[in-house]
Design an enzyme around this catalytic site. Structure first.
Site, PDB file in Angstrom:
ATOM      1  CB  SER A  63       6.772  -0.010   6.896  1.00 32.51           C
ATOM      2  OG  SER A  63       6.975   0.965   5.923  1.00 32.51           O
ATOM      3  CB  THR A  68      -4.352  -0.271  -5.342  1.00 34.25           C
ATOM      4  OG1 THR A  68      -5.234  -1.369  -5.148  1.00 34.25           O
ATOM      5  CG2 THR A  68      -2.955  -0.806  -5.492  1.00 34.25           C
ATOM      6  CD  GLN A 124      -0.237 -11.828 -11.167  1.00 35.16           C
ATOM      7  OE1 GLN A 124       0.414 -11.353 -12.101  1.00 35.16           O
ATOM      8  NE2 GLN A 124       0.012 -13.027 -10.671  1.00 35.16           N
ATOM      9  CB  CYS A 125      -5.631  -6.791 -14.143  1.00 32.54           C
ATOM     10  SG  CYS A 125      -4.872  -7.805 -15.400  1.00 32.54           S
ATOM     11  CB  THR A 167       5.083  11.112   4.527  1.00 35.11           C
ATOM     12  OG1 THR A 167       5.790   9.927   4.196  1.00 35.11           O
ATOM     13  CG2 THR A 167       5.799  12.292   3.904  1.00 35.11           C
TER      14      THR A 167
HETATM   15  N1  ASP Z   1       6.690   5.521   4.511  1.00 33.14           N
HETATM   16  C1  ASP Z   1       5.577   6.426   4.706  1.00 33.14           C
HETATM   17  C2  ASP Z   1       4.493   5.691   5.439  1.00 33.14           C
HETATM   18  O1  ASP Z   1       3.739   4.968   4.838  1.00 33.14           O
HETATM   19  C3  ASP Z   1       5.104   6.922   3.390  1.00 33.14           C
HETATM   20  C4  ASP Z   1       4.001   7.953   3.461  1.00 33.14           C
HETATM   21  O2  ASP Z   1       3.430   8.271   4.480  1.00 33.14           O
HETATM   22  O3  ASP Z   1       3.645   8.485   2.398  1.00 33.14           O
HETATM   23  O4  ASP Z   1       4.389   5.809   6.650  1.00 33.14           O
END
Ligand code: ASP
Length: 348
Positions: free
Chosen positions: A62, A169, A283-284, A16
């Site tokens: 992603s 995380t 999971q916590c 982003t």
């Molecule tokens: N979808 C974006 C990514 O991880 C989200 C971000 O950068 O905040 O590339």
């Protein structure tokens, strides 16, 4: 006497921070590094010499994975001698995985590798990108009284905090404080001044006699399986019986508890029979796995499931890929999975 400017290489992968909105579709897509620099003109005022390497194709995180991690590792290896530190611009979605993977891959690291990004594109007026980038660069350039780098590990700088990279995380898709490190303290805080905390002088400040090297063999044939009430043991058996599977991160309840039924135990025992390492993570977000604390975890311990203590799932899965990529026996992989290698989990 004027001290020499520190040299930092920015590795721009996408995310982003460098995106703009397409007028036609309304979707965010990455733009070029020069445009990104133009959006932060004050960077030239920093007492840091900056060069940049851009991924040939800028990506949303992603699409980041082992191939991209090796690419980043290769760039760091090729430029290790020439630079004092590295700032990796990366999307926030999988930043915790990349930071964890790099922490294992970069062996005997003696220089800062700091990942950062933002929740809003840097060209947007209210963007957090500018402060994140400036903080990351300042922290990467910071030295101690002996002129040695303050940071000698893989970190993430976000929302004024410097975190150990393999402890975080992504917690919020909304707030500028996007990350949490629930089981390990923040290493530094950027306020009026940058305030450094004691944990920065942790394991990474004991110099290694071995030279820096980048491990590039990762085995991604691993899975994270989050158990849930009603999960059919046969589903887990089906996954474990897959001939491709090499390792599993089992996300259990609370302090490491899981169903005690015969069907569940029998399904999991397929892993032992096939020498597939399984690590138990909670999971916590906060706290630690303690196998044997409740009767509902003794069956896992008896099967030889590795205790993940307070490790994150992100660190566990990338650690597994790193260990399985080496020529190690099943016993060695299990032993090393349960021990801290880069400060990613509590000690004994
Ligand atoms: N979808 C974006 C990514 O991880 C989200 C971000 O950068 O905040 O590339």
């Amino acid at each position: 006497m004027r001290t020499k400017k520190r040299k930092i290489l920015i590795i721009y992968t996408g995310g982003t921070i460098g995106m703009v909105r397409d007028a036609a579709t309304g979707a965010l897509y990455p733009f070029k590094f020069d445009q990104l620099m133009e959006a932060v003109p004050g960077l030239r005022l920093l007492e840091v010499e900056i060069d940049a390497y851009c991924f040939p194709e800028l990506i949303d995180s992603s699409d980041m994975g082992p191939e991209g991690w090796v690419h980043i590792g290769q760039v760091i290896e090729d430029n290790y001698a020439a630079y004092d530190g590295f700032v990796v611009l990366h999307g926030t979605d999988t930043m915790a995985y990349t930071a964890s993977a790099l922490s294992f891959m970069l062996e005997n690291l003696g220089k800062p590798v700091i990942l950062t990004g933002s929740q809003l594109p840097v060209g947007v007026l209210r963007s957090d990108g500018k402060s994140n980038l400036v903080n990351a660069l300042e922290m990467a350039a910071a030295t101690d009284a002996d002129g040695e780098p303050m940071v000698r590990e893989v970190c993430v700088c976000f929302g004024d905090s410097l975190f150990r990279g393999n402890r975080i995380t992504k917690y919020s898709a909304e707030c500028f404080d996007a990350f949490r490190s629930a089981n390990f303290p923040v290493l530094a805080k950027a306020g009026v001044h940058v305030k450094w905390f004691e944990d920065i002088k942790d394991y990474s400040h004991t110099p290694s006699a071995q030279p820096f090297r980048v491990r590039k063999k990762l085995d991604s044939r691993v899975l994270i399986l989050k158990i849930h009430p009603g999960m059919a043991p046969d589903m887990m058996r089906f996954l474990l019986e897959n001939s491709e599977l090499r390792g599993m991160v089992l996300e259990t309840y609370g302090s490491g508890n899981a169903p005690t039924s015969k069907a569940f135990v029998e399904a999991l025992s397929v892993a032992v029979r096939k020498h597939i390492p399984v690590i138990n993570v909670s999971q916590c977000a906060e706290g630690s796995v303690e196998m044997g604390k409740y009767a509902a975890s003794t069956q896992l311990r008896d099967l030889g499931v590795v205790c993940g203590k307070d490790i994150t799932a992100e660190a566990a899965v990338t650690k597994m890929m790193y260990l399985l990529g080496q020529e190690l026996s099943y016993e060695e992989v299990c032993r090393l999975l349960g021990e801290p290698l880069r400060g990613e989990m509590a000690g004994r």
